[in-house]
Motif scaffolding. Structure first.
Motif, mmCIF file in Angstrom:
data_model
loop_
_atom_site.group_PDB
_atom_site.id
_atom_site.type_symbol
_atom_site.label_atom_id
_atom_site.label_comp_id
_atom_site.label_asym_id
_atom_site.label_seq_id
_atom_site.Cartn_x
_atom_site.Cartn_y
_atom_site.Cartn_z
ATOM 1 N N THR A 60 -0.454 -6.757 3.848
ATOM 2 C CA THR A 60 0.609 -7.900 3.847
ATOM 3 C C THR A 60 -0.287 -9.222 3.872
ATOM 4 O O THR A 60 -1.227 -9.330 4.194
ATOM 5 N N PHE A 61 0.626 -10.181 3.436
ATOM 6 C CA PHE A 61 -0.104 -11.543 3.184
ATOM 7 C C PHE A 61 0.896 -12.483 3.861
ATOM 8 O O PHE A 61 2.211 -12.395 3.830
ATOM 9 N N PRO A 62 0.317 -13.567 4.250
ATOM 10 C CA PRO A 62 1.211 -14.504 5.254
ATOM 11 C C PRO A 62 1.819 -15.572 4.223
ATOM 12 O O PRO A 62 2.939 -16.148 4.646
ATOM 13 N N ASP A 63 1.502 -15.838 2.949
ATOM 14 C CA ASP A 63 2.114 -16.559 1.971
ATOM 15 C C ASP A 63 1.829 -16.139 0.782
ATOM 16 O O ASP A 63 1.254 -15.150 0.497
ATOM 17 N N LEU A 64 2.895 -16.546 -0.225
ATOM 18 C CA LEU A 64 2.727 -16.113 -1.584
ATOM 19 C C LEU A 64 1.534 -16.321 -2.607
ATOM 20 O O LEU A 64 0.976 -15.671 -2.933
ATOM 21 N N PRO A 65 0.632 -17.544 -2.199
ATOM 22 C CA PRO A 65 -0.471 -17.869 -2.764
ATOM 23 C C PRO A 65 -1.453 -16.745 -2.303
ATOM 24 O O PRO A 65 -2.333 -16.367 -3.239
ATOM 25 N N SER A 66 -1.581 -16.460 -1.226
ATOM 26 C CA SER A 66 -2.583 -15.390 -0.728
ATOM 27 C C SER A 66 -2.207 -14.169 -1.330
ATOM 28 O O SER A 66 -3.256 -13.349 -1.857
ATOM 29 N N LEU A 67 -0.998 -13.725 -1.552
ATOM 30 C CA LEU A 67 -0.619 -12.596 -2.211
ATOM 31 C C LEU A 67 -0.980 -12.757 -3.704
ATOM 32 O O LEU A 67 -1.643 -11.615 -4.116
ATOM 33 N N ALA A 68 -0.620 -13.743 -4.397
ATOM 34 C CA ALA A 68 -0.845 -13.593 -5.683
ATOM 35 C C ALA A 68 -2.432 -13.547 -6.060
ATOM 36 O O ALA A 68 -2.912 -12.745 -6.973
ATOM 37 N N ARG A 69 -3.159 -14.151 -5.123
ATOM 38 C CA ARG A 69 -4.755 -14.376 -5.467
ATOM 39 C C ARG A 69 -5.279 -12.995 -5.197
ATOM 40 O O ARG A 69 -6.262 -12.546 -5.815
ATOM 41 N N ALA A 70 -4.791 -12.321 -4.143
ATOM 42 C CA ALA A 70 -5.257 -10.779 -3.800
ATOM 43 C C ALA A 70 -4.926 -9.898 -5.079
ATOM 44 O O ALA A 70 -5.619 -9.273 -5.535
ATOM 45 N N ALA A 71 -3.806 -10.235 -5.465
ATOM 46 C CA ALA A 71 -3.144 -9.181 -6.677
ATOM 47 C C ALA A 71 -4.336 -9.430 -7.836
ATOM 48 O O ALA A 71 -4.795 -8.695 -8.559
ATOM 49 N N VAL A 72 -4.551 -10.852 -8.031
ATOM 50 C CA VAL A 72 -5.421 -11.183 -9.266
ATOM 51 C C VAL A 72 -6.963 -10.305 -9.001
ATOM 52 O O VAL A 72 -7.445 -9.732 -9.981
ATOM 53 N N ARG A 73 -7.493 -10.521 -7.711
ATOM 54 C CA ARG A 73 -8.626 -9.856 -7.427
ATOM 55 C C ARG A 73 -8.623 -8.309 -7.687
ATOM 56 O O ARG A 73 -9.568 -7.410 -8.271
ATOM 57 N N GLU A 74 -7.416 -7.466 -7.158
ATOM 58 C CA GLU A 74 -7.146 -6.218 -7.438
ATOM 59 C C GLU A 74 -7.121 -5.859 -8.777
ATOM 60 O O GLU A 74 -7.466 -4.510 -9.213
ATOM 61 N N LEU A 75 -6.275 -6.353 -9.618
ATOM 62 C CA LEU A 75 -6.312 -6.141 -10.913
ATOM 63 C C LEU A 75 -7.611 -6.164 -11.643
ATOM 64 O O LEU A 75 -7.623 -5.481 -12.867
ATOM 65 N N GLN A 76 -8.285 -7.007 -11.341
ATOM 66 C CA GLN A 76 -9.846 -6.859 -11.919
ATOM 67 C C GLN A 76 -9.934 -6.967 -13.498
ATOM 68 O O GLN A 76 -10.482 -6.340 -14.308
ATOM 69 N N GLY A 77 -8.852 -7.928 -14.035
ATOM 70 C CA GLY A 77 -8.861 -8.143 -15.359
ATOM 71 C C GLY A 77 -7.844 -7.434 -16.118
ATOM 72 O O GLY A 77 -7.481 -7.845 -17.293
ATOM 73 N N ALA A 78 -7.444 -6.501 -15.515
ATOM 74 C CA ALA A 78 -6.119 -5.813 -16.168
ATOM 75 C C ALA A 78 -4.981 -6.379 -16.421
ATOM 76 O O ALA A 78 -4.665 -7.370 -15.591
#
Length: 129
Positions: free
Chosen positions: A103-121
């Motif tokens: 879980t993330f407290p706000d949408l920017p944190s969530l989006a940045r974590a998704a970018v990291r998790e995607l690892q370029g995909a």
């Protein structure tokens, strides 16, 4: 014959884990602080590049979201133009289809974590498989 007792093994293990924890804490204290961008206020649009990926968060527009299978009024989060499916939890935290168990407290944190998790995909939109 010299036998090692369970008490000695547990005591030694606990001591070693404590030392590792203290070393990790000391190392973390020496790392530079990560600059954070404040979360956008309601009605604001966030448009940023994070780790080479464009994140765009636009406020809720009303109407059906994701073809009507979610509550209307959710903001839209896009990574490189592809929509990231987001959900709001009862405690006001956010989850995404990429980080469903975090879980993330706000949408920017969530989006940045998704970018990291995607690892370029490339992010594949829901139903686009």
């Amino acid at each position: 014959m010299n036998q090692i007792s369970r008490r000695r093994v547990l005591g030694t293990s606990a001591g070693a884990l404590t030392l590792l924890g203290l070393a990790a804490t000391a190392h973390a204290a020496t790392l530079p602080a990560i600059a954070t961008v404040p979360a956008p206020r309601a009605g604001d649009t966030l448009d940023e590049v994070y780790q080479g990926r464009r994140i765009r968060i636009t406020p809720a527009q009303g109407g059906d979201h994701h073809g009507g299978h979610h509550s209307p009024g959710l903001p839209t989060v896009r990574i490189d133009g592809a929509e990231l499916h987001v959900m709001r939890n009862a405690d006001s935290s956010w989850i995404s289809v990429v980080n469903h168990y975090e879980t993330f407290p706000d949408l920017p944190s969530l989006a940045r974590a998704a970018v990291r998790e995607l690892q370029g995909a490339v992010l594949v939109p829901m139903g686009g498989m």
